[in-house]
Design an enzyme around this catalytic site. Structure first.
Site, PDB file in Angstrom:
ATOM      1  CB  SER A 265      -0.838  -0.135   0.785  1.00  0.00           C
ATOM      2  OG  SER A 265      -1.812   0.880   1.168  1.00  0.00           O
ATOM      3  CE  LYS A 269       0.075   4.982  -1.986  1.00  0.00           C
ATOM      4  NZ  LYS A 269      -1.048   4.268  -2.966  1.00  0.00           N
ATOM      5  CG  HIS A 406      -5.948  -2.314   0.890  1.00  0.00           C
ATOM      6  ND1 HIS A 406      -5.250  -1.773  -1.025  1.00  0.00           N
ATOM      7  CD2 HIS A 406      -5.583  -1.762   1.451  1.00  0.00           C
ATOM      8  CE1 HIS A 406      -4.182  -1.145  -0.094  1.00  0.00           C
ATOM      9  NE2 HIS A 406      -4.539  -1.123   1.335  1.00  0.00           N
TER      10      HIS A 406
HETATM   11  C1  GCU Z   1      -5.032   4.773   2.163  1.00  0.00           C
HETATM   12  C2  GCU Z   1      -4.398   6.230   0.845  1.00  0.00           C
HETATM   13  C3  GCU Z   1      -3.900   4.742  -0.194  1.00  0.00           C
HETATM   14  C4  GCU Z   1      -2.881   3.690   0.687  1.00  0.00           C
HETATM   15  C5  GCU Z   1      -3.186   3.269   1.400  1.00  0.00           C
HETATM   16  C6  GCU Z   1      -2.847   2.402   2.938  1.00  0.00           C
HETATM   17  O1  GCU Z   1      -6.246   4.353   2.117  1.00  0.00           O
HETATM   18  O2  GCU Z   1      -5.419   6.430   0.248  1.00  0.00           O
HETATM   19  O3  GCU Z   1      -3.468   5.919  -1.002  1.00  0.00           O
HETATM   20  O4  GCU Z   1      -2.383   2.595  -0.641  1.00  0.00           O
HETATM   21  O5  GCU Z   1      -3.906   4.135   2.715  1.00  0.00           O
HETATM   22  O6  GCU Z   1      -1.424   2.537   2.901  1.00  0.00           O
HETATM   23  O7  GCU Z   1      -3.183   1.361   3.517  1.00  0.00           O
END
Ligand code: GCU
Length: 425
Positions: A265, A269, A406
């Site tokens: 997540s 990135k 997720h």
């Molecule tokens: C939020 C965010 C996402 C990210 C996620 C996470 O939902 O908007 O961009 O990937 O958190 O880190 O779980």
């Protein structure tokens, strides 16, 4: 005063419209995706075509990299010469019922009389010299990844359990082992892998505050926040990954290991960006990395720039704000981020019910990065259509979409292990 019936209708209206808003917010209608044109990977901004690896490496790659630094993640301030020191403060050669070596290391990055403290937790299989190593941040403290009473609690700020984006300053005993479903340590050890983890907040607490974490250590005189093209938290976490690697390259147990960056997540990135910046990482795995991770911005599907920048402005450089209204203004898109990792193996993982991260967009960045991998004689993703559920691809660009939501599941790790075994031999 509002009569009772009206009040009930009013409240019902709010709750209905809230649920409508939240569905709309997910922005997950594939039919609504408009045709878009990606910036060409192999055409310079001045129109010159890139035809060789040499041109890619000396011209286009530096050009794209600079755009990423300036427009999205922000550059690390230059001209600072910090020192990294380390102290092994705990070790057992009989960890995990005798299967592993556990080592805990306090890293100190110091500059201009200020210090950043980073606690590294390492598990290594006993029988293997220089095992390949997964390196990944955890969200709630090292003690959460496995129920092992010897893991010390970190002092740094951590994400509050369960509440994304909220931080607290207590890595607690109650959370010991609570994230073990995301970290199959024993299995990794028996498969011959080591694992190194650090709480991501050791590097930079995840909140809109540039007075904590690494940022203030690299400020010029009178500076109180990063300049418009300077680093947000994603760049800071990427920087931290490289400092941990600096150490691991000197530890006599890991110095000749292969290093696999792993992130889920928001840390997916950061893992992709760290892999771009530092080619000492032999492989990168980005799980459910979504918007500003592997997903193509121009699909405008799932999470969009307007939303991510509104909720997490601290992750990016301020210049990124310009693109909230229109993704098409960006001079780059995320197929380029993947291409910047070439020719090293990269694995992108999606989840079927994670529409917010845009699984198709995550796949397509690998697909559109493929021409650069092919220049190096490597195989990327050749089909413009995503593979079926739970049907992984293990080319130099690897990919799977698994069923479910997720998160990091056993299925994901099984594929990461297979992919790593295939590509690190
Ligand atoms: C939020 C965010 C996402 C990210 C996620 C996470 O939902 O908007 O961009 O990937 O958190 O880190 O779980």
């Amino acid at each position: 005063m509002m009569p009772k019936v009206l009040l009930i209708i009013f409240l019902l209206g709010i709750s209905l419209s809230c649920s409508k808003i939240s569905q709309k917010d997910q922005n997950c209608d594939e039919k609504a995706v408009q045709p878009y044109v990606l910036p060409d990977l192999l055409t310079m901004q001045n129109g010159e075509k890139i035809k060789s690896i040499a041109d890619w490496e000396t011209k286009r790659r530096p050009e794209v990299l600079e755009l990423y630094k300036r427009e999205i993640y922000g550059r690390v301030p230059e001209g600072f010469d910090g020192k990294l020191s380390s102290k092994i403060f705990e070790q057992s050669n009989e960890a995990l019922d005798g299967a592993a070596i556990r080592r805990q290391i306090a890293l100190t990055y110091s500059i201009n009389g200020k210090e950043l403290n980073i606690n590294v937790l390492l598990y290594l299989p006993k029988q293997i010299k220089y095992p390949p190593l997964f390196l990944g941040y955890n969200f709630y403290g090292n003690q959460t990844i496995i129920d092992d009473t010897k893991i010390v609690l970190t002092n740094s700020w951590i994400q509050n359990n369960g509440e994304i984006g909220i931080t607290t300053n207590c890595a607690t005993e109650q959370l010991r082992g609570k994230r073990n479903n995301r970290w199959p340590i024993k299995n990794l050890i028996s498969e011959g892998f080591g694992i190194a983890t650090v709480n991501y907040a050791d590097i930079d607490p995840d909140r809109y505050d540039f007075s904590d974490g690494i940022h203030p250590l690299l400020y010029h005189k009178n500076q109180t926040r990063p300049a418009k093209d300077e680093w947000g938290s994603i760049s800071a976490w990427a920087w931290g990954y490289s400092r941990i690697l600096d150490y691991l390259k000197t530890d006599e147990l890991t110095k000749d290991s292969k290093f696999i960056l792993f992130g889920h997540s928001r840390i997916g990135k950061a893992a992709l960006w760290a892999g771009v910046l530092d080619d000492r990482f032999d492989m990168v795995i980005a799980n459910n990395s979504g918007c500003a991770g592997a997903a193509i911005f121009r699909r405008k599907f799932g999470e969009r720039i307007s939303k991510i920048y509104y909720n997490f402005p601290q992750w990016f450089c301020q210049n990124f704000k310009k693109y909230r209204k229109d993704e098409n203004l960006l001079p780059i898109d995320q197929h380029m981020l993947i291409a910047l990792i070439a020719p090293r193996p990269v694995y992108i993982a999606s989840a079927e019910k994670d529409c917010f991260s845009d699984p198709i967009g995550e796949y397509l960045s690998g697909y559109y990065a493929t021409p650069v991998y092919e220049m190096y004689g490597k195989k990327g993703l050749n089909d413009s259509i995503q593979p079926a559920l739970n049907t992984p691809i293990f080319n130099t660009i690897g990919y799977h979409i698994r069923s479910g939501r997720h998160g990091v599941k056993d299925y994901d790790w099984e594929q990461f292990i297979k992919f790593s075994k295939k590509h690190l031999e």
